[in-house]
Scaffold this active site. Sequence first.
Site, PDB file in Angstrom:
ATOM      1  N   LYS A 187      -3.247   0.721 -18.349  1.00  0.00           N
ATOM      2  CA  LYS A 187      -3.015  -0.386 -17.413  1.00  0.00           C
ATOM      3  C   LYS A 187      -4.306  -0.792 -16.724  1.00  0.00           C
ATOM      4  O   LYS A 187      -4.917   0.002 -16.015  1.00  0.00           O
ATOM      5  CB  LYS A 187      -1.952   0.013 -16.386  1.00  0.00           C
TER       6      LYS A 187
ATOM      7  N   CYS B   2      -4.859   1.718  -9.780  1.00  0.00           N
ATOM      8  CA  CYS B   2      -4.145   1.607  -8.513  1.00  0.00           C
ATOM      9  C   CYS B   2      -5.138   1.422  -7.365  1.00  0.00           C
ATOM     10  O   CYS B   2      -6.007   2.265  -7.142  1.00  0.00           O
ATOM     11  CB  CYS B   2      -3.296   2.843  -8.233  1.00  0.00           C
TER      12      CYS B   2
ATOM     13  N   SER C   6       0.863  -1.186   0.000  1.00  0.00           N
ATOM     14  CA  SER C   6       0.000   0.000   0.000  1.00  0.00           C
ATOM     15  C   SER C   6       0.898   1.234   0.000  1.00  0.00           C
ATOM     16  O   SER C   6       0.820   2.074   0.870  1.00  0.00           O
ATOM     17  CB  SER C   6      -0.910   0.007   1.233  1.00  0.00           C
ATOM     18  N   ILE C   7       1.770   1.307  -1.002  1.00  0.00           N
ATOM     19  CA  ILE C   7       2.713   2.435  -1.081  1.00  0.00           C
ATOM     20  C   ILE C   7       1.942   3.746  -1.211  1.00  0.00           C
ATOM     21  O   ILE C   7       2.282   4.738  -0.575  1.00  0.00           O
ATOM     22  CB  ILE C   7       3.677   2.273  -2.289  1.00  0.00           C
TER      23      ILE C   7
ATOM     24  N   THR D 187       7.416  -7.899  -8.921  1.00  0.00           N
ATOM     25  CA  THR D 187       7.850  -8.376  -7.608  1.00  0.00           C
ATOM     26  C   THR D 187       9.106  -9.253  -7.666  1.00  0.00           C
ATOM     27  O   THR D 187       9.920  -9.234  -6.734  1.00  0.00           O
ATOM     28  CB  THR D 187       6.669  -9.144  -6.968  1.00  0.00           C
TER      29      THR D 187
ATOM     30  N   GLY E 201       2.160  -9.917 -13.760  1.00  0.00           N
ATOM     31  CA  GLY E 201       1.465 -10.456 -12.593  1.00  0.00           C
ATOM     32  C   GLY E 201       2.096 -11.785 -12.224  1.00  0.00           C
ATOM     33  O   GLY E 201       1.751 -12.825 -12.772  1.00  0.00           O
TER      34      GLY E 201
HETATM   35  C1  LIG Z   1       5.654  -2.149  -4.399  1.00  0.00           C
HETATM   36  C2  LIG Z   1       4.819  -2.011  -5.630  1.00  0.00           C
HETATM   37  C3  LIG Z   1       4.552  -0.752  -6.173  1.00  0.00           C
HETATM   38  C4  LIG Z   1       3.788  -0.605  -7.319  1.00  0.00           C
HETATM   39  N1  LIG Z   1       3.573   0.640  -7.832  1.00  0.00           N
HETATM   40  C5  LIG Z   1       2.865   0.779  -8.995  1.00  0.00           C
HETATM   41  C6  LIG Z   1       2.701   2.067  -9.601  1.00  0.00           C
HETATM   42  O1  LIG Z   1       3.203   3.091  -9.131  1.00  0.00           O
HETATM   43  N2  LIG Z   1       1.964   2.150 -10.751  1.00  0.00           N
HETATM   44  C7  LIG Z   1       1.398   1.036 -11.330  1.00  0.00           C
HETATM   45  O2  LIG Z   1       0.748   1.157 -12.377  1.00  0.00           O
HETATM   46  N3  LIG Z   1       1.572  -0.189 -10.789  1.00  0.00           N
HETATM   47  C8  LIG Z   1       2.295  -0.344  -9.640  1.00  0.00           C
HETATM   48  N4  LIG Z   1       2.479  -1.608  -9.114  1.00  0.00           N
HETATM   49  C9  LIG Z   1       1.914  -2.800  -9.797  1.00  0.00           C
HETATM   50  C10 LIG Z   1       2.949  -3.496 -10.672  1.00  0.00           C
HETATM   51  O3  LIG Z   1       3.436  -2.653 -11.688  1.00  0.00           O
HETATM   52  C11 LIG Z   1       2.388  -4.787 -11.299  1.00  0.00           C
HETATM   53  O4  LIG Z   1       1.294  -4.468 -12.108  1.00  0.00           O
HETATM   54  C12 LIG Z   1       1.971  -5.797 -10.253  1.00  0.00           C
HETATM   55  O5  LIG Z   1       2.860  -5.814  -9.174  1.00  0.00           O
HETATM   56  C13 LIG Z   1       1.847  -7.221 -10.809  1.00  0.00           C
HETATM   57  O6  LIG Z   1       3.093  -7.746 -11.224  1.00  0.00           O
HETATM   58  P1  LIG Z   1       4.060  -8.657 -10.302  1.00  0.00           P
HETATM   59  O7  LIG Z   1       3.196  -9.681  -9.664  1.00  0.00           O
HETATM   60  O8  LIG Z   1       5.077  -9.207 -11.236  1.00  0.00           O
HETATM   61  O9  LIG Z   1       4.665  -7.733  -9.295  1.00  0.00           O
HETATM   62  C14 LIG Z   1       3.250  -1.763  -7.952  1.00  0.00           C
HETATM   63  C15 LIG Z   1       3.517  -3.027  -7.415  1.00  0.00           C
HETATM   64  C16 LIG Z   1       4.295  -3.169  -6.279  1.00  0.00           C
HETATM   65  C17 LIG Z   1       4.572  -4.550  -5.739  1.00  0.00           C
END
Ligand SMILES: Cc1cc2nc3c(=O)[nH]c(=O)nc-3n(C[C@H](O)[C@H](O)[C@H](O)COP(=O)(O)O)c2cc1C
EC number: 1.3.-.-
Lengths: 262, 304
Positions: free
Chosen positions: B166, B131, B71-72, B267, B244
Site C-alpha cells: 500500500k 500510515c 489520527s486513529i 470513507t 481515495g
Molecule cells: C478512519 C480511517 C482508518 C484507516 N486505517 C487504516 C489502516 O489501518 N491501514 C491502512 O493501510 N489504511 C488505513 N486507512 C486508509 C484507507 O484504507 C484509505 O487508503 C484512505 O482512507 C483513502 O480512501 P478513502 O478516501 O476512500 O477513505 C484508514 C482511513 C481512515 C479514514
Amino acid sequence: MSKVLDAKVLAVYQVAPETYYMELEAPEIARLAVPGQFVHVRCSDAQDPLLRRPLSIHMVSRPKGVLALLFRVIGQGTELLAKRQPGDTVNLLGPLGKGFTLPLPGSRVAVVAGGIGAAPLVFLVQELANMKCQITVYLGAKDKKSILCDGQFTQMDAEVVIATDDGSMGFKGNVIDLMERHMDWRKTAMTYVCGPKPMMQRVAALLAAADVPGEVSLEEHMGCGVGACLSCAVKIAHHGQITNKRACADGPVFPSWQVVWD
Amino acid sequence: MKPNLQVEIGTMLMANPVTTASGTFGFGPEYTPYLDIERLGAITVKGTTLEPREGNPTPRLVETPSGILNSIGLQNPGVDYLIEHYAPYFRQLKTNVIVNIAGNTVEEYANLAAKLNSVPGIAALEVNISCPNVKKGGLAFGSDPVSAAEVTKAVRQATTLPVIIKLSPNVTDIAAIASAVEEAGADALSVINTLLGMAIDIRKRKPVLGNIMGGLSGPAVKPVAVRAVWQVYQRVKIPIIGMGGIMNAADALEFILAGATAVAVGTASFINPRAAIEVLEGIERYLVENNIDDIKELVGAAHG
Ligand SMILES: Cc1cc2nc3c(=O)[nH]c(=O)nc-3n(C[C@H](O)[C@H](O)[C@H](O)COP(=O)(O)O)c2cc1C
Ligand SMILES: Cc1cc2nc3c(=O)[nH]c(=O)nc-3n(C[C@H](O)[C@H](O)[C@H](O)COP(=O)(O)OP(=O)(O)OC[C@H]3O[C@@H](n4cnc5c(N)ncnc54)[C@H](O)[C@@H]3O)c2cc1C
Ligand code: FES
C-alpha cells in the site's frame, strides 16, 4: 438490528435559544430503539458537510412510528438540519449504540441533565415512568430560557428540581451544588447522567463517593457510528484494566465509575 | 448477457473488483446489518500489528471540506488476537479477506507475514508502509524506494499469500516507489493511503486532533488518488487496487480507467453504509449499458 433509511420530517421548530425539536416518521427505528441510543443523521445531501452527525433519540411514539430529536445548533451540520421543513426527508442510520440499563420496576431513580444533555433523558424518563419508577430529575442550564424539557418531565410524574447559573429559575448555581444539597439521589437504585463532560465527571465523583451506581452518556467525535473506524475511543476501566471502548458501539452509555476522565 | 466482473490480484481471484479500504470497515460484522458483505470481491480489514496497540489520543477525527482527517494510530488487538478471534469468522465468509499489516521494523513485517501465512481464511496481505499516524515505521518505509523494497522482499520471503503493497501519496515520485516494490516481488499495489494534513481550532488556537496531524481521506483526495493510479499504471505491470475518495460507481470507474484493476471503498461507508454494494451495482450497470462484456477491457483504458 439497525437500519439506514429516509425519514419524513413531520415537524420542526425552535424550543429554546439555538435549540430545535424535530419529529420524524421512522417506524422501523422507533420500534427498535431503547433509551440512550442515537441515530446517525445525514444533515445534507452534499459532500460538505460530509459526515453524519450523531443525535440522541429524544422521544419515540411506537404506535405512531415517530421519533423525535432535540438538538442544539453548534456548527454547519446542525444548522442545515434545523432548516429542514415538514415534508422533507432526512436520511437516518439507527438505532445505534447501547442504551441505559433499566432498573427493576418501581425503583427509585435519579436523572441528572445538563443543558442539551436533557435530550436522551426524556425517552429514558418515558420508559422509567412506564415502569412506575419514582423519578427525580435534576435539571440544570445557564438560565431560565435554556432550561429544556422541564414540562415533559413533570407531565410524566417525575419530580423536577431546577438549577440555573444565574438564578433566573430554581436554585442559583450548578446542578452539582444542587445535588449536594438535595439528599434523595443517595437512596436511588440508579442515577442517569447526560450533560457537558466536566459536569458528568463531577457527578460521577459524587456518585462514587456516595457508593451509588450511575450511568453516563458520553460524547466523542464519530466517523462511522457503527464501530468500524475507532475514532470515538473512550477510556474505560474494568477489573483494574484500562482499555479503549468505542463510544458508538460499546456505549455511548457507560457505568459512571468505569469512565477514566482526563 | 451478464458482463464478466472477475479480476485477479496475484493469485487471489475476486468475483468482482470491489473491496473495502482498511480501517474503514472494521472486521466485517460491523456492516452486516446494511449489506451482504459476501457480495463484495473482497473485504480488507483494519490494520494489524504484532503487539496490541491503544492508538492515539482523542479527538482522532475531524471533518474538513469534503473530507476527513483521522489520527486513529492503528489501534488494534494484535495479530494473535486476530488469528484466534477473527480468522475463524473470515474462514466462513464466502469472499476474500485481505489482512492489512503494519510494523515498526522490517523484521516485524516479516514476522506478521509469517504468522498469517498458514492461517485459513486469509486470502492476501496488504502491507501498510504508508500510515501517516504512527511515529516509527509506517510512512518512513513508504517514502523511500530502498526501504520500501526491503519491506516488500522480507514479506515476500515470509509468505506464499499474494502481497499487496500500500503506497503513500506523501512522496515526490510515487511511480518510483511502485517500481521498486514491483521489482522486490510485490504481487499488487494499493494506491493510495491518506494524505498528511492538519486542522487548527481557531477558538482554542490549538490543533484539533489529539495527535496534531492526521491522514486526509474522502472526496477531497480523489483527484490526487486518480493521478497517482495513472502514474503508477504507466510504470508497473502488476495490478493496482485504486482508492481515495470513491463515493460512487462513477468515481470507481475513473480509477479503473486510470489503471486500477480493483477499487476499495473507504470513507464513503461512513456516510452511506451501503456504498460498497452500490459501487459494485453501478459498475455492473455501466458495463451493461455500454455493452462491455469484461471489466478488464476498461482497466487503464483512458491511457489510449
Ligand atoms: C478512519 C480511517 C482508518 C484507516 N486505517 C487504516 C489502516 O489501518 N491501514 C491502512 O493501510 N489504511 C488505513 N486507512 C486508509 C484507507 O484504507 C484509505 O487508503 C484512505 O482512507 C483513502 O480512501 P478513502 O478516501 O476512500 O477513505 C484508514 C482511513 C481512515 C479514514
Ligand atoms: C451519541 C451522541 C449523541 C448526541 N446527541 C445529541 C443530541 O441529542 N442533541 C444535540 O444537540 N447534540 C447531540 N450530540 C452532539 C452532536 O453530535 C454535535 O453537536 C454535532 O455533531 C455538531 O455538528 P455540527 O456540524 O453542527 O458542528 P461542527 O462543529 O461543524 O461539527 C464538526 C465535526 O465534529 C463532529 N462533532 C462536533 N461536536 C461533536 C460532539 N460533541 N460529539 C460528536 N461529534 C461532534 C461532527 O460530527 C462533525 O464531524 C450527540 C453526540 C453524540 C456522540
Ligand atoms: S464512530 Fe466509528 S467506531 Fe465509533
